[in-house]
Design a protein around this motif. Structure first.
Motif, PDB file in Angstrom:
ATOM      1  N   PHE A  10       0.165  -4.491   0.751  1.00 59.29           N
ATOM      2  CA  PHE A  10      -1.547  -4.215   0.170  1.00 59.29           C
ATOM      3  C   PHE A  10      -1.981  -5.345  -1.081  1.00 59.29           C
ATOM      4  O   PHE A  10      -2.812  -5.809  -0.383  1.00 59.29           O
ATOM      5  CB  PHE A  10      -1.403  -2.910  -0.567  1.00 59.29           C
ATOM      6  CG  PHE A  10      -2.691  -2.926  -1.227  1.00 59.29           C
ATOM      7  CD1 PHE A  10      -3.964  -2.660  -0.213  1.00 59.29           C
ATOM      8  CD2 PHE A  10      -3.251  -2.783  -2.164  1.00 59.29           C
ATOM      9  CE1 PHE A  10      -4.840  -2.161  -0.888  1.00 59.29           C
ATOM     10  CE2 PHE A  10      -4.247  -3.006  -2.919  1.00 59.29           C
ATOM     11  CZ  PHE A  10      -5.759  -2.920  -1.857  1.00 59.29           C
ATOM     12  N   ALA A  11      -0.916  -5.605  -1.496  1.00 63.55           N
ATOM     13  CA  ALA A  11      -1.178  -6.955  -1.838  1.00 63.55           C
ATOM     14  C   ALA A  11      -1.470  -8.298  -1.715  1.00 63.55           C
ATOM     15  O   ALA A  11      -2.327  -9.291  -1.995  1.00 63.55           O
ATOM     16  CB  ALA A  11      -0.442  -7.409  -3.510  1.00 63.55           C
ATOM     17  N   VAL A  12      -1.011  -8.879  -0.677  1.00 62.96           N
ATOM     18  CA  VAL A  12      -0.295  -9.887   0.045  1.00 62.96           C
ATOM     19  C   VAL A  12      -1.967  -9.974   1.168  1.00 62.96           C
ATOM     20  O   VAL A  12      -2.344 -10.664   1.125  1.00 62.96           O
ATOM     21  CB  VAL A  12       0.755  -9.835   1.632  1.00 62.96           C
ATOM     22  CG1 VAL A  12       0.584 -10.811   2.181  1.00 62.96           C
ATOM     23  CG2 VAL A  12       2.199 -10.111   0.262  1.00 62.96           C
ATOM     24  N   VAL A  37       7.262   0.056  -4.917  1.00 69.76           N
ATOM     25  CA  VAL A  37       6.688  -1.447  -4.484  1.00 69.76           C
ATOM     26  C   VAL A  37       6.687  -2.038  -3.164  1.00 69.76           C
ATOM     27  O   VAL A  37       6.311  -3.268  -2.939  1.00 69.76           O
ATOM     28  CB  VAL A  37       8.218  -2.042  -5.101  1.00 69.76           C
ATOM     29  CG1 VAL A  37       7.985  -3.638  -4.957  1.00 69.76           C
ATOM     30  CG2 VAL A  37       7.633  -2.047  -7.463  1.00 69.76           C
ATOM     31  N   LEU A  38       8.109  -1.341  -2.458  1.00 69.10           N
ATOM     32  CA  LEU A  38       7.321  -1.765  -0.795  1.00 69.10           C
ATOM     33  C   LEU A  38       6.107  -1.088   0.156  1.00 69.10           C
ATOM     34  O   LEU A  38       5.913  -2.173   0.584  1.00 69.10           O
ATOM     35  CB  LEU A  38       8.344  -0.888   0.285  1.00 69.10           C
ATOM     36  CG  LEU A  38       9.735  -1.091  -0.431  1.00 69.10           C
ATOM     37  CD1 LEU A  38      10.670  -0.673   0.219  1.00 69.10           C
ATOM     38  CD2 LEU A  38      11.001  -2.399   0.085  1.00 69.10           C
ATOM     39  N   PHE A  92      14.059   6.488 -10.000  1.00 71.17           N
ATOM     40  CA  PHE A  92      13.811   4.497  -9.020  1.00 71.17           C
ATOM     41  C   PHE A  92      13.410   5.055  -8.020  1.00 71.17           C
ATOM     42  O   PHE A  92      12.697   3.655  -7.662  1.00 71.17           O
ATOM     43  CB  PHE A  92      15.348   4.540  -9.089  1.00 71.17           C
ATOM     44  CG  PHE A  92      16.088   2.899  -9.180  1.00 71.17           C
ATOM     45  CD1 PHE A  92      15.256   2.305  -9.432  1.00 71.17           C
ATOM     46  CD2 PHE A  92      17.212   2.242  -7.882  1.00 71.17           C
ATOM     47  CE1 PHE A  92      15.966   0.638  -8.794  1.00 71.17           C
ATOM     48  CE2 PHE A  92      16.702   1.796  -7.151  1.00 71.17           C
ATOM     49  CZ  PHE A  92      16.234   0.605  -7.708  1.00 71.17           C
ATOM     50  N   LEU A  93      14.179   5.968  -7.000  1.00 71.95           N
ATOM     51  CA  LEU A  93      14.013   5.627  -5.275  1.00 71.95           C
ATOM     52  C   LEU A  93      12.824   5.591  -5.541  1.00 71.95           C
ATOM     53  O   LEU A  93      11.686   4.850  -4.929  1.00 71.95           O
ATOM     54  CB  LEU A  93      14.542   6.006  -4.672  1.00 71.95           C
ATOM     55  CG  LEU A  93      16.340   5.948  -4.391  1.00 71.95           C
ATOM     56  CD1 LEU A  93      16.718   7.118  -3.388  1.00 71.95           C
ATOM     57  CD2 LEU A  93      16.461   5.218  -3.588  1.00 71.95           C
ATOM     58  N   ILE A  94      11.667   6.464  -5.708  1.00 72.96           N
ATOM     59  CA  ILE A  94      10.285   6.679  -5.811  1.00 72.96           C
ATOM     60  C   ILE A  94       9.664   5.480  -5.902  1.00 72.96           C
ATOM     61  O   ILE A  94       8.776   5.369  -5.377  1.00 72.96           O
ATOM     62  CB  ILE A  94      10.264   8.130  -6.775  1.00 72.96           C
ATOM     63  CG1 ILE A  94      10.578   9.456  -6.231  1.00 72.96           C
ATOM     64  CG2 ILE A  94       8.451   7.917  -6.666  1.00 72.96           C
ATOM     65  CD1 ILE A  94       9.804  10.842  -6.515  1.00 72.96           C
TER      66      ILE A  94
END
Length: 123
Positions: free
Chosen positions: A85-87, A79-80, A72-74
């Motif tokens: 990058f997406a922005v 996402v962080l 989960f942490l990976i």
């Protein structure tokens, strides 16, 4: 102040090494002189929230909980990294796109590896 150009770095390194060593020395002296060890049976006994200890202290935990937490942490950290990058996607050069594709492929490889080894199956 026309000394050696690296004199400040040497001074900074000296302070960075000396400061924690001095604090450790003071803590060691404090323990030695102001808090002498006074062991006894009550201090060395096992403490469980004020209750007398019952049974064995060794408990076997399932590693699956930790594995799920690490996975989960990976993917949460993924996402962080993907959000900025997406922005800024339209203003980035092609090298940034290639670097992000390598990042996503490495994460996908890790997911496929965990899935193939059966780490994602709840037992």
């Amino acid at each position: 102040m026309n000394g050696h150009p690296h004199a400040f770095l040497a001074l900074f390194l000296g302070v960075a090494v000396a400061f924690p060593l001095i604090l450790l020395g003071v803590a060691q002296l404090w323990v030695r002189f102001f808090q002498p060890a006074k062991p006894n049976a009550l201090k060395n006994a096992v403490y469980e929230c004020g209750l007398p200890p019952q049974g064995e202290s060794w408990i076997q935990f399932k590693a699956h909980y930790y594995l799920y937490a690490i996975l989960f942490l990976i993917f949460d950290v993924e996402v962080l990294f993907l959000l900025p990058f997406a922005v800024a996607f339209t203003g980035l050069p092609a090298g940034a796109l290639l670097a992000m594709l390598v990042f996503i492929l490495l994460l996908a490889e890790g997911l496929v590896w965990a899935w193939a080894r059966g780490h994602l199956n709840w037992k």
